[in-house]
Write a protein that holds these residues in place. Structure first.
Motif, PDB file in Angstrom:
ATOM      1  N   SER A  71       0.850  -1.188   0.000  1.00 19.96           N
ATOM      2  CA  SER A  71       0.000   0.000   0.000  1.00 19.96           C
ATOM      3  C   SER A  71       0.886   1.239   0.000  1.00 19.96           C
ATOM      4  CB  SER A  71      -0.933   0.009   1.213  1.00 19.96           C
ATOM      5  OG  SER A  71      -0.214   0.309   2.385  1.00 19.96           O
ATOM      6  N   CYS A  81      -3.067   0.577  -3.919  1.00 16.47           N
ATOM      7  CA  CYS A  81      -2.667  -0.750  -3.442  1.00 16.47           C
ATOM      8  C   CYS A  81      -2.159  -1.551  -4.636  1.00 16.47           C
ATOM      9  CB  CYS A  81      -3.839  -1.466  -2.781  1.00 16.47           C
ATOM     10  SG  CYS A  81      -3.418  -3.121  -2.159  1.00 16.47           S
ATOM     11  N   LEU A  87      -7.167  -5.244   4.419  1.00 15.81           N
ATOM     12  CA  LEU A  87      -6.559  -3.932   4.637  1.00 15.81           C
ATOM     13  C   LEU A  87      -7.303  -3.223   5.760  1.00 15.81           C
ATOM     14  CD1 LEU A  87      -6.088  -2.538   0.999  1.00 15.81           C
ATOM     15  CD2 LEU A  87      -4.412  -3.739   2.393  1.00 15.81           C
TER      16      LEU A  87
END
Length: 711
Positions: free
Chosen positions: A284, A289, A322
């Motif tokens: 990231s 990403c 995430l």
């Protein structure tokens, strides 16, 4: 502490750059408002805002001439219902013994007399509910959000120059001469001394430093009027044959250690977080990403992020997670968004690898509001697992980990509680509450293997591997025989398990160094054979290896999978003769329901065994297993409920009391025994009739054997 050790151990140096202040006086303190915006204060009483994207500076306010700033800390953002992308106020400490609450626009909301002499540092806790200050007078004080004194935590004989909250806001870290002291808000402080890296930039004295919100940049307030900025480089990730190193802010180097091939990965923006596991590298940056496959480093999958401050990346075989300031997001490795679990009071800013766990089908998150609770979600939908019941433990939970292989219905979660007990339970949330079973004591860190459900942990002074943790559900007596243990003194104090890949465990010591431990590959091969129902291959493997540990694991695996022929061989190999005899008696039972019930009894699942028999209409057999286990209340309850074999229960109860020379005192037994004469011949005839009926309704051609007569 675990996060601190792993973080500092993963980089070797900071890359520095200098920005000239718009003032000539000493810069005394700095504080990040966002990942790209910083406020600084100087001895000319100015508060200046720095924008790192545009390299622009602007004056926010000029403070009164009697305020000489020393330290600055922003009030935590993203608190409560209203989501904030920026903090709205900060605390400023000064040389006149006061701290000041100041708005983002520079308005002084409140000034508080705090210390005798300068207030050298002030820090909000992570919830924004308390403020800690330290001063030249050596005192450490705790204040409310509005500036009311709550307590004086400690008194040092020398000035305290810096302070920080622990992640749980229940302890503080402060300086004391050459030492750093960690002190809980309750008594019994622990003292630690460490030093990991040293930089000496040519900027005069550095009066204040602060990390950015994403933990990748640091800013320092310098005596020559400069503000120094640095970012983390040489952070390293390893998985099997690959080693990835962050060489610059926007550059990674990938090395294949087998053939020494090198690939360079260039990014548009600076790298914030990365994770390498399950044949994928997930990176990231501040805006995007990137997902790389270890088979092809040239064509990553790229998608935009909602918020650039990713604080955690977790990977499973099928997808990755995430965590940022806005929420929790699950993606497939082809970049497809899958789910975003939510729960009341969710705070993503405090989530880490010890409080969140991911498997192919489940997401587990430890609750912060009630640390005895674990939230469980379906990975594919983000909805609560099963009937929505939470996993609740009697003590606060410190660390959680989901196993990685097997079917969803068999998914287990292991966790360490505040007593350092290692526990395991099923994540299934249907009907009755799943049993939580203790696997070990004094466990400080744990990890599941990525290839099979083998668990390892550091247990007091030992490194322990549970080759088949499910043994506790099958036969607890042989659990010690399924373990591998070795001395762990070489790991020094406070080691942490970083990963468990294949048969290699990586441990980070307190000084940041990594140690690699290899365990036997044979238990993993045994797991593979059993999962494929290759029982003959499993037996051959155990005969080849000739280790009691392997045979004990196979015995438990065979019982769990109802393969009693293999179980008999394995139990015989470890000398459990009584269990071999019991298994033989199970094999000769007249019906599959009775066999199943006695296998469940073998594993200690008495209620399930009874249920199997009752559902099959084998009421007498259900009564008899309770008689054999001396569950007298339940045996009589079943006999009365189904209006059968009441005299049988009373007869065995009477014989039991006569054996021990006791008189009946149970009121229910006295009630049903009144006026009843025991006729053993009649009772035995009824039992034989029940056995004959079971044999006739069964398709089994094996000769029957008396399943429960007590002599």
């Amino acid at each position: 502490m675990d996060f601190f050790h792993s973080f500092i151990g993963s980089f070797a140096k900071l890359f520095l750059k200098y920005l000239r202040s718009c003032v000539a006086e000493l810069v005394s303190c700095v504080g990040w408002n966002t990942a790209e915006e910083l406020y600084s204060c100087s001895d000319d009483h100015q508060i200046v805002k720095w924008n790192l994207l545009t390299s622009e500076t602007s004056q926010i306010v000029k403070l009164p001439d009697d305020i000489y700033p020393i330290d600055l800390h922003w009030f935590p953002k993203s608190l409560g219902i209203k989501k904030q992308t920026q903090a709205e106020s900060f605390v400023l400490t000064s040389s006149d013994g006061k701290f000041h609450l100041i708005s983002k626009l520079g308005r002084v909301e409140k000034s508080v007399e705090a210390h005798c002499g300068a207030v050298l540092a002030g820090r909000w806790n992570y919830e924004g509910t308390a403020l800690v200050t330290v001063g030249e007078d050596g005192q450490i004080k705790i204040w409310s959000k509005t500036g009311m004194l709550r307590s004086t935590l400690a008194q040092q004989g020398t000035p305290v120059y810096s302070v920080a909250w622990g992640p749980d806001s229940e302890k503080v870290l402060y300086t004391a001469g050459k030492q750093l002291i960690i002190k809980p808000l309750q008594p019994n402080a622990k003292v630690l001394q460490w030093s990991y890296a040293l930089e000496k930039p040519n900027t005069g004295s550095i009066f204040n430093i602060t990390w950015s919100i994403d933990g990748t940049q640091i800013a320092g307030a310098c005596g020559n009027g400069h503000v120094v900025f640095a970012h983390v480089v040489e952070q390293r990730w390893e998985w099997k044959d690959f080693q990835v190193t962050l060489t610059k802010r926007r550059t990674m180097q990938v090395r294949n250690v087998l053939n020494d091939a090198v690939d360079l990965l260039e990014f548009r923006d600076r790298v914030i977080k990365a994770s390498l596991n399950y044949a994928h590298l997930v990176v990231s940056t501040s805006l995007q990403c990137y997902v790389f496959s270890t088979k092809n480093w040239n064509t990553p999958l790229i998608f935009d992020l909602k918020e650039g401050t990713v604080s955690l990346i977790l990977q499973a075989e099928r997808h990755f997670l995430l965590v940022d300031g806005g929420g929790i997001y699950l993606y497939s490795y082809d970049g497809r968004f899958l789910s975003s679990p939510k729960f009341p009071g969710m705070r993503t800013d405090i989530l880490n690898a010890q409080t969140v766990s991911l498997s192919n089908d489940t997401i587990a998150i430890k609750d912060k509001a009630d640390e005895k609770i674990i939230f469980l979600f379906e990975a594919s939908t983000g909805k609560p697992l099963g009937d929505g019941k939470l996993l609740s433990h009697k003590n606060e939970i410190l660390e959680i980990a989901l196993d990685q292989k097997g079917l969803t219905n068999d998914r287990k979660i292991a966790f360490i509680d505040k007593n350092r007990d290692l526990c395991i339970t099923s994540v299934k949330r249907f009907g009755k509450e799943e049993q939580i079973i203790k696997l070990g004591t004094m466990v400080h860190t744990l990890a599941w293997s990525d290839t099979c459900n083998i668990l390892c942990g550091l247990q007091d002074t030992r490194f322990t591997v549970w080759y088949y943790p499910n043994t506790v559900y099958v036969d607890r007596d042989i659990l010690p025989k399924t373990l591998y243990e070795r001395d762990a003194s070489e790991f020094s104090k406070n080691p942490h398990i970083v990963s468990f890949v294949g048969n290699q465990v990586t441990i980070r010591r307190a000084d940041g160094s990594l140690i690699h431990i290899s365990i036997s590959p044979y238990p993993a091969i045994l797991h593979e054979y059993v999962s494929s129902s290759k029982w003959e291959d499993a037996v051959r493997l155990c005969r080849f290896v000739k280790e009691q540990t392997m045979w004990a694991c196979l015995a438990a695996m065979a019982v769990a999978n109802r393969d009693m022929t293999t179980a008999e061989i394995a139990y015989a190999a470890i000398g459990e003769i009584d269990k071999v005899q019991y298994i033989n008696s199970i094999k000769n039972l007249p019906s599959k329901e009775s066999k199943m019930a006695h296998i469940l009894m073998f594993s200690g699942n008495i209620q399930e065994a009874e249920m199997v028999l009752l559902q099959a209409g084998l009421v007498y057999q259900a009564i008899q297993i309770n008689i054999n286990l001396y569950n007298w209340e339940r045996a009589l309850e079943l006999a009365v409920k189904y209006k059968t074999h009441v005299d049988t229960v009373l007869a065995y109860r009477q014989k039991f009391l006569e054996t021990f020379g006791k008189q009946e005192t149970n009121k229910r037994y006295l009630q049903y025994a009144e006026g009843l004469e025991i006729d053993w011949e009649k009772i035995k005839a009824k039992i034989e009739m029940e056995i004959t009926k079971e044999r006739e309704r069964s398709s089994s051609s094996q000769p029957s054997k008396n399943i429960g007569l007590m002599h």
